[in-house]
Scaffold this active site. Structure first.
Site, PDB file in Angstrom:
ATOM      1  N   ARG A   1       0.822  -1.198   0.000  1.00  9.44           N
ATOM      2  CA  ARG A   1       0.000   0.000   0.000  1.00  9.44           C
ATOM      3  C   ARG A   1       0.868   1.264   0.000  1.00  9.44           C
ATOM      4  O   ARG A   1       1.946   1.300   0.577  1.00  9.44           O
ATOM      5  CB  ARG A   1      -0.916   0.032   1.226  1.00  9.44           C
ATOM      6  CG  ARG A   1      -2.010  -1.018   1.215  1.00  9.44           C
ATOM      7  CD  ARG A   1      -2.885  -0.907   2.460  1.00  9.44           C
ATOM      8  NE  ARG A   1      -2.108  -1.087   3.678  1.00  9.44           N
ATOM      9  CZ  ARG A   1      -1.702  -0.109   4.470  1.00  9.44           C
ATOM     10  NH1 ARG A   1      -1.967   1.159   4.178  1.00  9.44           N
ATOM     11  NH2 ARG A   1      -1.010  -0.378   5.568  1.00  9.44           N
TER      12      ARG A   1
ATOM     13  N   ASP B   1      -9.529 -11.185   7.662  1.00  5.42           N
ATOM     14  CA  ASP B   1      -8.984  -9.829   7.683  1.00  5.42           C
ATOM     15  C   ASP B   1      -9.948  -8.732   8.121  1.00  5.42           C
ATOM     16  O   ASP B   1      -9.557  -7.854   8.871  1.00  5.42           O
ATOM     17  CB  ASP B   1      -8.443  -9.489   6.296  1.00  5.42           C
ATOM     18  CG  ASP B   1      -7.517  -8.298   6.300  1.00  5.42           C
ATOM     19  OD1 ASP B   1      -6.735  -8.133   7.254  1.00  5.42           O
ATOM     20  OD2 ASP B   1      -7.560  -7.508   5.335  1.00  5.42           O
TER      21      ASP B   1
ATOM     22  N   ARG C   1       1.765 -11.970  -2.191  1.00  4.94           N
ATOM     23  CA  ARG C   1       0.390 -12.171  -1.732  1.00  4.94           C
ATOM     24  C   ARG C   1      -0.363 -13.145  -2.622  1.00  4.94           C
ATOM     25  O   ARG C   1      -0.061 -13.296  -3.811  1.00  4.94           O
ATOM     26  CB  ARG C   1      -0.364 -10.836  -1.737  1.00  4.94           C
ATOM     27  CG  ARG C   1       0.118  -9.833  -0.702  1.00  4.94           C
ATOM     28  CD  ARG C   1      -0.552 -10.077   0.629  1.00  4.94           C
ATOM     29  NE  ARG C   1      -0.118  -9.136   1.655  1.00  4.94           N
ATOM     30  CZ  ARG C   1      -0.743  -8.996   2.818  1.00  4.94           C
ATOM     31  NH1 ARG C   1      -1.823  -9.723   3.083  1.00  4.94           N
ATOM     32  NH2 ARG C   1      -0.297  -8.147   3.715  1.00  4.94           N
TER      33      ARG C   1
ATOM     34  N   SER D   1       0.572  -7.244  11.349  1.00  7.56           N
ATOM     35  CA  SER D   1       1.326  -8.184  10.520  1.00  7.56           C
ATOM     36  C   SER D   1       2.415  -8.861  11.332  1.00  7.56           C
ATOM     37  O   SER D   1       3.136  -8.226  12.099  1.00  7.56           O
ATOM     38  CB  SER D   1       1.958  -7.430   9.346  1.00  7.56           C
ATOM     39  OG  SER D   1       2.702  -8.297   8.535  1.00  7.56           O
TER      40      SER D   1
ATOM     41  N   LYS E   1      -8.770  -2.322   0.573  1.00  7.92           N
ATOM     42  CA  LYS E   1      -8.647  -1.481   1.754  1.00  7.92           C
ATOM     43  C   LYS E   1      -9.466  -0.194   1.627  1.00  7.92           C
ATOM     44  O   LYS E   1      -9.874   0.390   2.636  1.00  7.92           O
ATOM     45  CB  LYS E   1      -7.175  -1.162   2.019  1.00  7.92           C
ATOM     46  CG  LYS E   1      -6.380  -2.359   2.536  1.00  7.92           C
ATOM     47  CD  LYS E   1      -7.019  -2.988   3.778  1.00  7.92           C
ATOM     48  CE  LYS E   1      -6.178  -4.105   4.349  1.00  7.92           C
ATOM     49  NZ  LYS E   1      -6.866  -4.849   5.442  1.00  7.92           N
TER      50      LYS E   1
ATOM     51  N   HIS F   1     -10.481  -4.770  12.043  1.00 12.61           N
ATOM     52  CA  HIS F   1      -9.387  -5.354  11.280  1.00 12.61           C
ATOM     53  C   HIS F   1      -8.947  -6.601  12.036  1.00 12.61           C
ATOM     54  O   HIS F   1      -8.077  -6.543  12.904  1.00 12.61           O
ATOM     55  CB  HIS F   1      -8.242  -4.345  11.158  1.00 12.61           C
ATOM     56  CG  HIS F   1      -7.158  -4.777  10.238  1.00 12.61           C
ATOM     57  ND1 HIS F   1      -5.838  -4.415  10.402  1.00 12.61           N
ATOM     58  CD2 HIS F   1      -7.182  -5.552   9.107  1.00 12.61           C
ATOM     59  CE1 HIS F   1      -5.105  -4.935   9.445  1.00 12.61           C
ATOM     60  NE2 HIS F   1      -5.897  -5.632   8.648  1.00 12.61           N
TER      61      HIS F   1
ATOM     62  N   LYS G   1      -2.179 -13.672  13.030  1.00 17.68           N
ATOM     63  CA  LYS G   1      -3.634 -13.510  12.898  1.00 17.68           C
ATOM     64  C   LYS G   1      -4.234 -14.515  11.911  1.00 17.68           C
ATOM     65  O   LYS G   1      -5.234 -15.172  12.222  1.00 17.68           O
ATOM     66  CB  LYS G   1      -3.928 -12.074  12.449  1.00 17.68           C
ATOM     67  CG  LYS G   1      -5.391 -11.724  12.223  1.00 17.68           C
ATOM     68  CD  LYS G   1      -5.598 -10.219  12.180  1.00 17.68           C
ATOM     69  CE  LYS G   1      -4.792  -9.521  11.132  1.00 17.68           C
ATOM     70  NZ  LYS G   1      -5.391  -9.642   9.776  1.00 17.68           N
ATOM     71  N   THR G   2      -3.619 -14.632  10.739  1.00 19.07           N
ATOM     72  CA  THR G   2      -4.144 -15.554   9.735  1.00 19.07           C
ATOM     73  C   THR G   2      -3.870 -17.001  10.121  1.00 19.07           C
ATOM     74  O   THR G   2      -4.756 -17.865  10.035  1.00 19.07           O
ATOM     75  CB  THR G   2      -3.531 -15.242   8.355  1.00 19.07           C
ATOM     76  OG1 THR G   2      -3.909 -13.920   7.962  1.00 19.07           O
ATOM     77  CG2 THR G   2      -4.034 -16.226   7.305  1.00 19.07           C
TER      78      THR G   2
END
Length: 545
Positions: free
Chosen positions: A58, A255, A321, A236, A199, A218, A240-241
């Site tokens: 981003r 997400d 990604r 990050s 986003k 988030h 989390k994932t």
């Protein structure tokens, strides 16, 4: 190849273009278009591999929100860059003119949000076929019957080839992401990084939903076998994932979610996972998506002859990604929704080695840590970083928060209290010392502690009060080495631990100073205070009810 052209077409939006318009194409036609147009190549087993050019993440400093009568008093301007209405008008005129110069455009009509009462209708106009495939994968796809009468509430125009003019458009560079919440239009130019689109929709929902009493988050979310929903906040690198992708639990999403009166619902219909050094052993379900037709892989290295992927090669980007439909994960929720949560997890990777592997939080402590959004960078990840470096991203997603953090923090605190939700801080970072001295928290211990929190096993164990942060820490948990639960005991140099803990407490308090005027005294009282060995020894054992 025109398909599902709605009655409310681009002419009704003041957009006239001689371009051939491809409406709502599905996966296979979009992959065919992308390959025919030279936008990407197929890898072995079928995923589409593309490159995003110089922008592999981003462009946070190139994002703007139009400041007008609608937004002047509602946007957190300390965190969001403003664009004037006249600058946006010039930018919009130039974007519309650019659309008129294209010979082919791809249009998708999609939903942001899986719960019908709280979703937004989004039209996305792209010049790249793979971008159209990406956003169709990431957002919620309406049934075919709903497309004919689709009338967008927001429109995104994404033209990577467009170059903004700082003098004319008031931008910082040739790259621009401009949100006009009054005109309900988002313009993205000068970057091929597809994540800007998803986003932008997240930012829209973060602006709209608090006014409806819905908490935008988030976070990742999953459901246990007893119908118990858990949500996982984390920046990050905190897990989390990985931790939410649990074969024993049903995935809601990885997400972006909303917490309404009746559900936790995914804003999206796909997942956008990091691919770098992805492991078939540690993340088998995500790894399997790299061998599926319909997955879009960004900046992943590929052998041009054999079409074999090399997920360990970061030559093009560390932030490689993969975008894939959520139903590529076998145990995902068909509705992208679950009941309101029983547990809230705050994940942090504490490279200072101070925080315990798990701690129980009060609602006030939960709001404090939510507004803090703490994790830590480790030495060597960036030039000049030689010691652990604290990172605070409020609400675990500051770049996507249009409103003041207290809006989201108060919503979270109210929902936690109303639902009597259990809140936990889980440290996936370092134990036995800071980064460079200690070691990474064993994933086996993290999963065991997380499972104990989620299945209620921690409800009957004894807790101690942490002398620095004031939260409750289990004294012992079956199947977990007892010593690891008290981080001070894992350090060889106890004085060094005390000094490091005091430093981290100061960092927390310095960061929170800007939020203190906006929260209740009870939340301010939840702030950490440097303790010490004497206080720690005197703290009573607390037994859960």
């Amino acid at each position: 190849m025109a398909r599902s052209v709605p009655s409310f077409d681009l002419h009704f939006q003041g957009i006239d273009t001689p371009a051939t318009l491809h409406w709502n194409l599905g996966t296979a036609p979009l992959v065919e278009q992308a390959i025919a147009r030279g936008e990407g190549i197929l890898a072995k087993h079928g995923p589409l591999v593309v490159e995003t050019g110089k922008h592999t993440g981003r462009s946070a400093k190139d994002k703007f929100i139009v400041r007008d009568a609608e937004t002047d008093g509602t946007i957190w301007w300390d965190n969001n860059a403003a664009m004037t209405p006249d600058r946006f008008a010039a930018l919009k005129a130039d974007f519309i003119a650019a659309l008129g110069e294209r010979d082919t455009l791809f249009v998708q009509d999609l939903y942001g949000g899986s719960q019908s009462e709280h979703r937004v209708r989004v039209r996305v106009i792209n010049e790249l076929a793979w971008h159209s495939l990406f956003i169709r994968t990431m957002l919620v796809r309406p049934p075919e019957a709903e497309l004919a009468g689709f009338e967008p509430e927001f429109t995104i125009i994404d033209l990577p080839s467009f170059k903004a003019d700082p003098a004319r458009h008031g931008t910082r560079s040739e790259t621009v992401i401009a949100l006009n919440l009054t005109e309900r239009m988002i313009l993205i130019g000068g970057t091929a990084y597809a994540g800007e689109m998803k986003k932008s929709v997240f930012s829209i929902l973060n602006y709209l939903l608090p006014a409806e009493g819905v908490m935008p988050m988030h976070c990742s979310a999953n459901i246990g076998p007893k119908g118990d929903t858990a949500i996982f906040f984390g920046l990050s690198g905190t897990g989390k994932t990985t931790l939410s992708a649990d074969a024993s639990r049903t995935l809601i999403g990885d997400d972006e979610h909303g917490w309404s009166d009746t559900a936790v619902f995914n804003f999206e219909g796909g997942c956008y996972a990091k691919m770098i050094r992805l492991s078939p052993e540690a993340e088998p379900e995500i790894y399997a998506t790299t061998k599926r037709f319909g997955t879009v892989l960004e900046n992943v290295m590929i052998d041009p002859d054999t079409r074999e992927l090399d997920l360990d090669d970061a030559s093009k980007a560390e932030n490689t990604r993969g975008a894939y439909p959520i139903d590529f994960i076998p145990n995902s929720s068909p509705q992208n929704m679950g009941p309101v949560p029983k547990n809230v997890i705050f994940l942090t990777a504490d490279a200072f080695g101070v925080l315990p592997p798990v701690a129980r939080l009060t609602p006030d402590q939960a709001m404090y840590h939510f507004l803090s959004g703490y994790t830590a960078k480790v030495a060597g990840t960036e030039i000049g970083v030689t010691e652990p470096e604290a990172t605070f991203s409020t609400c675990f997603g500051a770049p996507f928060m249009p409103r003041h953090p207290s809006v989201y923090g108060n919503l979270l605190k109210e929902r936690i209290a109303r639902g009597q939700v259990a809140c936990w801080l889980v440290n996936t970072g370092w134990t036995g010392g800071k980064y460079g001295t200690g070691s990474r928290m064993p994933i086996k211990a993290t999963r065991a502690l997380l499972n104990a929190a989620l299945d209620g096993s921690l409800n009957g164990v004894a807790f101690r009060r942490d002398p620095n942060f004031g939260f409750d820490v289990p004294v012992s948990v079956p199947g977990v080495e007892q010593r690891i639960l008290d981080p001070r005991e894992t350090w060889a140099d106890k004085a060094d631990y005390d000094a490091t803990a005091a430093k981290l407490v100061t960092l927390f308090n310095d960061n929170f100073a800007k939020f203190a005027p906006h929260v209740d005294q009870s939340v301010r009282d939840a702030a950490p205070r440097a303790g010490g060995t004497v206080q720690q020894a005197q703290e009573p054992i607390i037994t859960a009810a």
